[in-house]
Design an enzyme around this catalytic site. Structure first.
Site, PDB file in Angstrom:
ATOM      1  N   ALA A 118      -3.791   5.882  -5.905  1.00  0.00           N
ATOM      2  CA  ALA A 118      -4.505   5.453  -4.702  1.00  0.00           C
ATOM      3  C   ALA A 118      -4.945   4.006  -4.876  1.00  0.00           C
ATOM      4  O   ALA A 118      -4.839   3.443  -5.962  1.00  0.00           O
ATOM      5  CB  ALA A 118      -5.734   6.329  -4.468  1.00  0.00           C
ATOM      6  N   LYS A 119      -5.399   3.408  -3.831  1.00  0.00           N
ATOM      7  CA  LYS A 119      -6.029   2.086  -3.901  1.00  0.00           C
ATOM      8  C   LYS A 119      -6.863   1.920  -2.645  1.00  0.00           C
ATOM      9  O   LYS A 119      -6.599   2.557  -1.619  1.00  0.00           O
ATOM     10  CB  LYS A 119      -4.958   0.989  -3.950  1.00  0.00           C
ATOM     11  CG  LYS A 119      -5.421  -0.267  -4.656  1.00  0.00           C
ATOM     12  CD  LYS A 119      -5.323  -0.103  -6.149  1.00  0.00           C
ATOM     13  CE  LYS A 119      -5.813  -1.322  -6.895  1.00  0.00           C
ATOM     14  NZ  LYS A 119      -5.572  -1.194  -8.329  1.00  0.00           N
TER      15      LYS A 119
END
Ligand code: NAD
Length: 429
Positions: A118-119
């Site tokens: 994720a980011k």
């Protein structure tokens, strides 16, 4: 026809040619092709699972309301909760966050930790915000992505311009909504509220471990070998210090202000003290001043780019004289430069392996939070060493089996691991 052609490349994130993350996606495509990845799995892996765009109203200190834009992208969660940092920067875009989230997916799979990728990010200039404004913005952003956050679903960490204080605010905001303290919702926290010992040094320590493994693999001695390091921040300064402790001679260092060169060796702790007192390496007396470009071309055994992306390009790759490059930074070598270096016989340890020490100790932090039992620094470092050595061995084995360089092998290995989980789990309909 390869998997990427069958699935249609235009279905992936649309990125600028000059964008380093486009290079990452090109490498993904090449690895997918070599793996003869099933087109269905290719389509799944070429697309993010979930993208959140959120508007964040913040009451500024002057009484006016500003509205910021934030993103959180969960790229793939098949192997476990999503894991990835949050950055506060004017350059944040949905495409960039998406590509970075994909990058995290591969990185977690290379070191075989049970996380997806994720980011997140908020478009802002954090240095122009007061501490109180930064806190209100962080808390409102956290509240707006609350439905995806959680130790079992999505676990952020610090990234560009975010730090352990920001993680503490996220942890507190999430905990207030849950009505009890949930430490495992973020990593990179202060030690007093559940951070892990050894987290600060973990990425630089991981770089040191892979450099040692690479030299051993190539039959080169560690003691007395020469190393040059670009970037003297968290990753670069820790790697420099530990590589010197291992007996290497640090002949070049640089930061944003420029570099220094000393063929007899720079005493790294002294340089760290200098930067503590003067902010930058500029003016450090025990070496000859050089530019960042010159630093990369120093005649060293090992080069560690640990500052920025895209610093070794088609233009300067032919001038590189190091025998080994360990990528401390994300994306320091462009795809065309990769081919040039390969032809020159330079041994490159790719970013998704070389700098995975940070996310590995983030995983240890999450485990400790869930166990409620905290490890000694020695235990953290021992387990990090074990993970990095095992992962280096896995990538080298894959590279021999498929007759590819380490970067392609690392992508192939990670994509293979994520794809295998998709096959086992099947598609929920
Ligand atoms: P940092 O901000 O602590 O340090 C960055 C260093 O690079 C500083 O010394 C800065 O002066 C230098 N720098 C900035 N611009 C430069 C330029 N134009 N030329 C030369 N040097 C320049 O950052 P960090 O945490 O050490 O991260 C460095 C790299 O490593 C980034 O690519 C980051 O994404 C990557 N990385 C960091 C971690 C981590 O745990 N910190 C984990 C994985 C990857």
């Amino acid at each position: 026809m390869d998997a990427s052609q069958q699935a249609g490349r235009d279905q992936g994130p649309v990125l600028d040619e000059a964008n380093p993350f486009e290079g990452m996606m090109q490498r993904f495509d090449r690895a997918a092709e070599l793996l003869a990845l099933d087109p269905g799995i290719y389509r799944i892996l070429r697309n993010p699972e979930k993208q959140i765009i959120t508007r964040i109203p913040v009451m500024m200190d002057n009484g006016e309301v500003e509205v910021f834009t934030g993103y959180r992208v969960l790229y793939n969660t098949s192997r476990g909760p999503a894991k990835g940092g949050i950055r506060f920067d004017m350059g944040v875009t949905l495409d960039e966050v998406t590509a970075l989230a994909a990058w995290m997916t591969w990185k977690c799979a290379v070191v075989d930790i049970p996380f997806g990728g994720a980011k997140g990010g908020v478009v802002c200039e954090p240095f122009r915000l007061s501490n109180a404004e930064l806190e209100r913005m962080t808390r409102r952003y956290t509240a707006s992505i609350l439905e995806v956050l959680g130790p079992e679903s999505d676990v952020p960490a610090p990234d560009v311009n975010t730090n352990e204080q920001v993680m503490a605010w996220i942890m507190d905001t999430y905990s207030m909504h849950k009505r009890h303290t949930v430490t495992a919702v973020v990593t990179g926290k202060p030690i007093a509220i559940g951070g892990s010992r050894g987290r600060r040094e973990a990425t630089g320590r991981g770089v040191t471990i892979v450099v040692r493994e690479a030299l051993q693999h190539l039959g080169m001695p560690l003691a007395g070998s020469k190393v040059a390091i670009q970037g003297f921040g968290n990753v670069g300064s820790v790697a420099a210090e530990l590589l010197q402790d291992e007996g290497m001679t640090v002949i070049g260092l640089s930061d944003k202000s420029g570099g220094i060169y000393n063929p007899h060796g720079i005493y790294v702790r002294d340089a760290i003290e200098w930067v503590r007192a003067h902010r930058f390496l500029d003016g450090y007396p025990f070496g000859e001043p050089i530019t960042n470009e010159e630093l990369l071309e120093i005649e060293a055994d090992v080069l560690v780019p640990a500052a920025l992306e895209n610093v070794i390009t088609r233009k300067n790759a032919p001038n590189i004289r190091a025998k080994v490059i360990a990528e401390g930074a994300n994306g320091p070598i462009t795809a065309p430069a990769d081919s040039i270096l390969e032809d020159m016989g330079v041994f490159v340890v790719p970013d998704i392996l070389a700098n995975a020490g940070g996310v590995t100790v983030s995983y240890f932090e999450w485990v400790q939070n869930r166990e409620g039992y905290y490890w000694s620094e020695e235990m953290v470092n021992d387990r990090l060493r074990e993970t990095m050595i095992r992962s280096f061995g896995d990538v080298v084995r894959f590279s021999k089996e498929h007759n590819v360089n380490l970067r392609t092998a690392a992508y192939m290995l990670s994509i293979d691991r994520v794809a295998a989980v998709h096959r086992m789990r099947g598609i929920y309909a």
